[in-house]
Design an enzyme around this catalytic site. Structure first.
Site, PDB file in Angstrom:
ATOM      1  N   LYS A 178       0.262 -11.584   8.901  1.00 16.79           N
ATOM      2  CA  LYS A 178      -0.764 -10.764   8.266  1.00 16.79           C
ATOM      3  C   LYS A 178      -1.454 -11.667   7.268  1.00 16.79           C
ATOM      4  O   LYS A 178      -0.879 -12.055   6.259  1.00 16.79           O
ATOM      5  CB  LYS A 178      -0.157  -9.542   7.572  1.00 16.79           C
ATOM      6  N   THR A 198       0.828  -1.200   0.000  1.00 19.36           N
ATOM      7  CA  THR A 198       0.000   0.000   0.000  1.00 19.36           C
ATOM      8  C   THR A 198       0.864   1.251   0.000  1.00 19.36           C
ATOM      9  O   THR A 198       0.417   2.326  -0.403  1.00 19.36           O
ATOM     10  CB  THR A 198      -0.954  -0.010   1.207  1.00 19.36           C
ATOM     11  N   VAL A 212      -4.462  -5.437  10.091  1.00 18.31           N
ATOM     12  CA  VAL A 212      -3.596  -4.548   9.315  1.00 18.31           C
ATOM     13  C   VAL A 212      -4.459  -4.087   8.153  1.00 18.31           C
ATOM     14  O   VAL A 212      -4.704  -4.830   7.213  1.00 18.31           O
ATOM     15  CB  VAL A 212      -2.321  -5.243   8.820  1.00 18.31           C
ATOM     16  N   TYR A 233       3.684 -12.026   5.818  1.00 15.60           N
ATOM     17  CA  TYR A 233       2.532 -11.548   5.050  1.00 15.60           C
ATOM     18  C   TYR A 233       2.169 -12.617   4.039  1.00 15.60           C
ATOM     19  O   TYR A 233       2.910 -12.867   3.081  1.00 15.60           O
ATOM     20  CB  TYR A 233       2.903 -10.238   4.363  1.00 15.60           C
TER      21      TYR A 233
END
Length: 308
Positions: free
Chosen positions: A168, A52, A208, A140
């Site tokens: 995540k 992001t 998150v 992640y």
């Protein structure tokens, strides 16, 4: 009594965009201001240099500058987690070491993308990165981007490493996540906003979020309600946020998040190629989606979130 388990990075975390100037350069002043705003409205952690944050199109030097600026701005009030994952183990280690020197409180390491390593390669990659610093690490797992899921047995093996403490989870498979939670002490964080509450229900400790840029107060309230055992209020908040969860991902998440922040008068700027900025039609639809969720993007440099 708290329902949720220990959260090593806090409960409400936003994966922060990287603000750019009108000329497309790194906006460090804007990044510090945005980080301060996000902490002020309820985030107790920020991911910097994640996807992001447009990490594929920022240089290593920019990543370090950005991380230092955010740590200086909010590091005393929030956990700053550095995204350091690449598809090159050696490069990832270099970024991790730099992040530790820059003051990061933890690391977010995505599965190596495009090269599609086998599960043994994933184990080696994550352990090598975890061995490189003294920082706690969050894996992640987002197979829709990387092409390879981190298998349940792989996560169970990696949980033995003292610095691999969290995941995540953007696998969007509540069954697989449940099995890992049943077999390890890994702290799970929802990485898909629309599954924030469902993942908390099976054992996650926090989120998150991308939508946390504009709705952190409400998401935090949902987490707190669930943690207090008030499932009815948590469900009400979750359902009220569905239009925001949908609207922020009608196009690519970074594009829509920057559109929302720009409409709110908050630091963001445009996106770097190959991404392209939201169209006026997309911006108007986003404004309507957020309004339906009770999020008011005002024009006076604030984003106010209505109470539910």
């Amino acid at each position: 009594m708290s329902v949720l388990s220990r959260a090593p990075f806090g409960r409400m975390i936003t994966a922060m965009v990287t603000p750019f100037t009108t000329g497309g350069e790194l906006d460090l002043k804007g990044a510090a201001a945005l980080a301060e705003h996000l902490v002020d409205v309820g985030n107790d952690g920020l991911v910097v240099n994640g996807t992001t944050g447009e990490s594929p199109t920022t240089s290593d030097a920019e990543k370090e500058e950005l991380l230092r600026a955010v740590v200086e701005a909010v590091g005393a009030r929030a956990r700053v987690i550095a995204g350091v994952g690449t598809n090159d183990t050696r490069h990832t280690v270099e970024l991790a070491v730099t992040a530790q020197k820059a003051g990061a409180h933890g690391l977010l390491v995505v599965s190596p993308y495009y090269s599609r390593p086998p599960q043994t390669g994933l184990v080696s990659h994550f352990r090598t990165v975890a061995d490189a610093t003294g920082l706690p690490m969050m894996i992640y797992d987002i197979p829709s981007r990387t092409g390879v899921p981190v298998a349940t047995d792989t996560l169970v093996r990696l949980a033995d490493h003292p610095r691999i403490v969290a995941v995540k989870d953007a696998k969007d498979d509540l069954g697989a996540s449940s099995w890992v939670l049943a077999r390890t002490e890994l702290a799970y964080y929802s990485g898909t906003d629309i599954l924030n509450l469902p993942l908390l229900a099976v054992g996650a400790v926090g989120v998150v979020s991308v939508v946390g840029h504009v709705a952190a107060t409400r998401i935090r309230s949902m987490i707190d309600a669930f943690d207090a055992g008030d499932a009815v209020r948590a469900r009400s908040l979750h359902l009220s946020l569905l239009p925001a969860y949908e609207g922020m991902f009608r196009n690519q998440g970074v594009i829509m998040t920057k559109a929302a922040l720009n409409m709110a008068g908050l630091p963001a700027g445009g996106v770097r190629p190959p991404l392209v900025d939201a169209t006026e039609e997309e911006r108007e639809q986003l404004r309507a989606d957020l309004a339906a969720a009770g999020v008011d993007l005002s024009a006076d440099a604030t984003a106010t979130v209505g109470s539910a």
